[in-house]
Design an enzyme around this catalytic site. Sequence first.
Site: not given
Length: 497
Positions: A135, A200, A203-204, A207
């Site tokens: 990232s 991840k 995480h996205n 985001e």
Amino acid sequence: MTQSNIAMIGLGVMGKSLALNLVDHGFNVTGFDISDKHKQTALDDAKVLTPKGDKGRLITVDSLVELLGSLAKPRVIALSVPAGEIVDNVVQDLLNAGLSSEDIVIDTGNSLWTDTEAREQRYQGQLRFFSTAVSGGEVGARFGPALMASGNRDAWNYIEPMWHAIAAKVDEQGLPVGPFDQGEPCAAYLGPAGAGHYVKMVHNGIEYADMQLICEAYHFMSDILGMSAQEIGGTFSDWNKGVLNSYLMEISADILQTPDPVTGKPFVEVVLDKAGQKGTGLWTAVNSLQEGAPAPTIAQAVFARAQSGQKAVRVKASTVLKTQSVKDNNVDKQQTLDELRDALYCAKLAVYAQGFDLMNSTSEKEAWQLDFAQIAKIWRAGCIIRAAFLQEITSAYQAQSQLENLLFSQHFVQEVEKRTLGWRKTVANSALTGVPMPGISSALGYFDALRCDVLPANLLQAQRDYFGSHTYSRVDEAEDRKFHMSWSEEPRSQKEV
């Protein structure tokens, strides 16, 4: 000839940046790409590196056989290729070129975590398949990304020095430092195959939601307070100096204060309001539904992007759909901005709570034993959602590793309590004026549902029993005892099933 420490297959934006980062930190890298242009660009960029200390070198090759021959053993090959079938095609090509069972192949792309789990099983005994989710975008990959690694533990032990060297670093206070400064690396081994790509993915999803929340604040300030893009950008810059400090807030402030080089208008006003997406936010939303771990604000952020894509429909609706609304011309601007800032903070925290709750559900299901303090740590620098309050999230999980919900941390209980009125007023203002705030309002709904000890699901379950005989539990009996009401009979009676 000195052998390379690692090979990078795929020298596009991310692959080239990771390769040059490795060279910066003294590692010798072999690069391969089917595009001669990509290879030449990487070589040209490597010639102008001026890092501190001794740099490594970058060479490129024309075949995978040549690539394998250039590497020290066990050979380490990182893939920076699009997720999906191409990953398996490249791995098969490497096997055909002479890859051995001790060699390590690292998928650094945005692969679906279940695909990573399947690949680790598929290639067992043929190679050591490993994954590292990256990232930080192009700049992060080049000068210090956040790295979420998972897979074979022995493979991690071998590549750990390289990953720690190129990762973003933070100081003792959790603040980012330079790529060649001493600090704690934002790279960690998270668990078995799939864990890194799963983290991840979440995480996205966070985001997606964080970006949507900031955009809603911009919309509110523009439409309700009549602020110019320049003025909103200045306010975001001020907010970025406090509890809302984050990379996304920083770049939003910069965008809003940038003029369009063609027209001179605010740049943001010449950008078409149709947002794209690559699917990782969607994966997170779908996974939350599958796991029964509510992440409504992440899902709402995905829906918001989808609705932005319906531009023609929205243009028509703006003239066809009428509504009654309240316009207050005597609004206290500073008070309203303070309330909006509090709403943004609370909604952002609720999004992180949703994301960590989802990770916890899957960690238990997959027996990963994810370390949430460690995850928060590696998100403090390098990645897109890096933010000052990730240090507080780290502290919350260090103090209580089995924290049931992030919002239960005493620090955040106190922070949210003093900001909830501003959150509620902001959502009310958006509803009364007709300015959409799907993310911030859904986060408030999540918060209120979380703190509600009795929800109307009692009526919902009774409805299910009425039309589908789906049974129900009683508040005055053990929950595992199930009952059904004889709705079609008079007098009605209950029986245990």
